[in-house]
Each structure stands twice: as C-alpha cells, then as structure tokens.
Design a protein around this motif. Structure first.
Motif, PDB file in Angstrom:
ATOM      1  N   GLN A  45       0.853  -1.188   0.000  1.00 35.26           N
ATOM      2  CA  GLN A  45       0.000   0.000   0.000  1.00 35.26           C
ATOM      3  C   GLN A  45       0.890   1.240   0.000  1.00 35.26           C
ATOM      4  O   GLN A  45       1.897   1.302   0.717  1.00 35.26           O
ATOM      5  CB  GLN A  45      -0.891  -0.009   1.244  1.00 35.26           C
ATOM      6  N   ASN A  49       3.819   9.769  -1.095  1.00 35.66           N
ATOM      7  CA  ASN A  49       4.312  10.075  -2.429  1.00 35.66           C
ATOM      8  C   ASN A  49       4.845  11.496  -2.449  1.00 35.66           C
ATOM      9  O   ASN A  49       4.154  12.428  -2.060  1.00 35.66           O
ATOM     10  CB  ASN A  49       3.184   9.930  -3.457  1.00 35.66           C
ATOM     11  N   TYR A  52       5.751  11.655  -7.656  1.00 42.52           N
ATOM     12  CA  TYR A  52       5.438  10.773  -8.781  1.00 42.52           C
ATOM     13  C   TYR A  52       4.004  11.003  -9.261  1.00 42.52           C
ATOM     14  O   TYR A  52       3.104  11.242  -8.456  1.00 42.52           O
ATOM     15  CB  TYR A  52       5.591   9.304  -8.394  1.00 42.52           C
ATOM     16  N   ALA A  54       0.414   9.648 -11.203  1.00 42.08           N
ATOM     17  CA  ALA A  54      -0.416   8.463 -10.962  1.00 42.08           C
ATOM     18  C   ALA A  54       0.041   7.273 -11.796  1.00 42.08           C
ATOM     19  O   ALA A  54       0.061   6.134 -11.296  1.00 42.08           O
ATOM     20  CB  ALA A  54      -1.882   8.784 -11.248  1.00 42.08           C
ATOM     21  N   LYS A  55       0.419   7.497 -13.026  1.00 39.85           N
ATOM     22  CA  LYS A  55       0.864   6.399 -13.892  1.00 39.85           C
ATOM     23  C   LYS A  55       2.124   5.738 -13.330  1.00 39.85           C
ATOM     24  O   LYS A  55       2.233   4.506 -13.280  1.00 39.85           O
ATOM     25  CB  LYS A  55       1.130   6.920 -15.303  1.00 39.85           C
ATOM     26  N   THR A  56       3.071   6.535 -12.887  1.00 40.64           N
ATOM     27  CA  THR A  56       4.312   6.003 -12.319  1.00 40.64           C
ATOM     28  C   THR A  56       4.038   5.286 -11.010  1.00 40.64           C
ATOM     29  O   THR A  56       4.620   4.232 -10.736  1.00 40.64           O
ATOM     30  CB  THR A  56       5.346   7.127 -12.136  1.00 40.64           C
ATOM     31  N   LEU A  57       3.133   5.817 -10.192  1.00 39.00           N
ATOM     32  CA  LEU A  57       2.786   5.147  -8.935  1.00 39.00           C
ATOM     33  C   LEU A  57       2.177   3.768  -9.186  1.00 39.00           C
ATOM     34  O   LEU A  57       2.467   2.820  -8.459  1.00 39.00           O
ATOM     35  CB  LEU A  57       1.820   5.995  -8.109  1.00 39.00           C
ATOM     36  N   ARG A  58       1.347   3.640 -10.216  1.00 38.21           N
ATOM     37  CA  ARG A  58       0.791   2.324 -10.553  1.00 38.21           C
ATOM     38  C   ARG A  58       1.906   1.370 -10.963  1.00 38.21           C
ATOM     39  O   ARG A  58       1.926   0.207 -10.550  1.00 38.21           O
ATOM     40  CB  ARG A  58      -0.251   2.446 -11.664  1.00 38.21           C
ATOM     41  N   LYS A  59       2.856   1.874 -11.762  1.00 38.21           N
ATOM     42  CA  LYS A  59       4.001   1.054 -12.175  1.00 38.21           C
ATOM     43  C   LYS A  59       4.815   0.631 -10.955  1.00 38.21           C
ATOM     44  O   LYS A  59       5.192  -0.542 -10.826  1.00 38.21           O
ATOM     45  CB  LYS A  59       4.877   1.837 -13.150  1.00 38.21           C
ATOM     46  N   SER A  61       3.857   0.428  -7.814  1.00 40.13           N
ATOM     47  CA  SER A  61       3.089  -0.497  -6.998  1.00 40.13           C
ATOM     48  C   SER A  61       3.190  -1.913  -7.557  1.00 40.13           C
ATOM     49  O   SER A  61       3.393  -2.881  -6.799  1.00 40.13           O
ATOM     50  CB  SER A  61       1.628  -0.050  -6.933  1.00 40.13           C
ATOM     51  N   THR A  62       3.088  -2.047  -8.868  1.00 41.77           N
ATOM     52  CA  THR A  62       3.227  -3.356  -9.503  1.00 41.77           C
ATOM     53  C   THR A  62       4.614  -3.925  -9.267  1.00 41.77           C
ATOM     54  O   THR A  62       4.770  -5.127  -8.980  1.00 41.77           O
ATOM     55  CB  THR A  62       2.939  -3.245 -11.018  1.00 41.77           C
TER      56      THR A  62
END
Length: 80
Positions: A45, A49, A52, A54-59, A61-62
């Motif tokens: 979780q 932040n 970064y 939102a797109k980078t945060l999703r990356k 997180s993955t």
C-alpha cells in the motif's frame, strides 16, 4: 541506507535508522529527486508520495508487489 533493488532506474531501499519504535516493513523508491514509500505488510500500500504521477505510482506499486518477497526478506534480514 541499504539498497535492495535497482530496476528501470528506480532505487528501492530503506533507511538503516527507521526510528524507535521501528515502523512496520516498508520500502522507499527513489528516482530523479522523487520518492515514494510503500508499506509491505499486511499488503502492499502506498504510504507517501513525493512527486510521482499516478501512472508512475501504478508502475511502482506493480514492481513492489512483484518483488515483495525479496524486499520483505531484505528488511527482516537487516533488522533481525
């Protein structure tokens, strides 16, 4: 500041002095002056932040989920 993983230019690390009492297992991710912090337990979780998108945060997180076992093992090995 032990570095656990370097991937796609991101540095995954934790600070050697995590305070007292020590926070639960987590990982910091740094690149180009930006930093995020992810809790590793009980599930991955975003904790913080600093810059970064939102797109980078999703990356990120993955990436953290994918390497969670390695990251968590490094945490416990260091602080045990």
């Amino acid at each position: 500041m032990p570095t656990v993983l370097r991937l796609d230019g991101f540095k995954f690390f934790f600070y050697s002095d995590e305070g007292e009492p020590r926070e639960p297992p987590h990982i910091h991710v740094f690149k180009a002056g930006l930093e995020a912090k992810f809790w590793l337990t009980p599930e991955v979780q975003l904790a913080r932040n600093d810059g970064y998108d939102a797109k980078t945060l999703r990356k990120l997180s993955t990436m953290v989920v994918t390497h969670r076992d390695r990251l968590e093992r490094a945490w416990y090995d260091y602080f045990a």
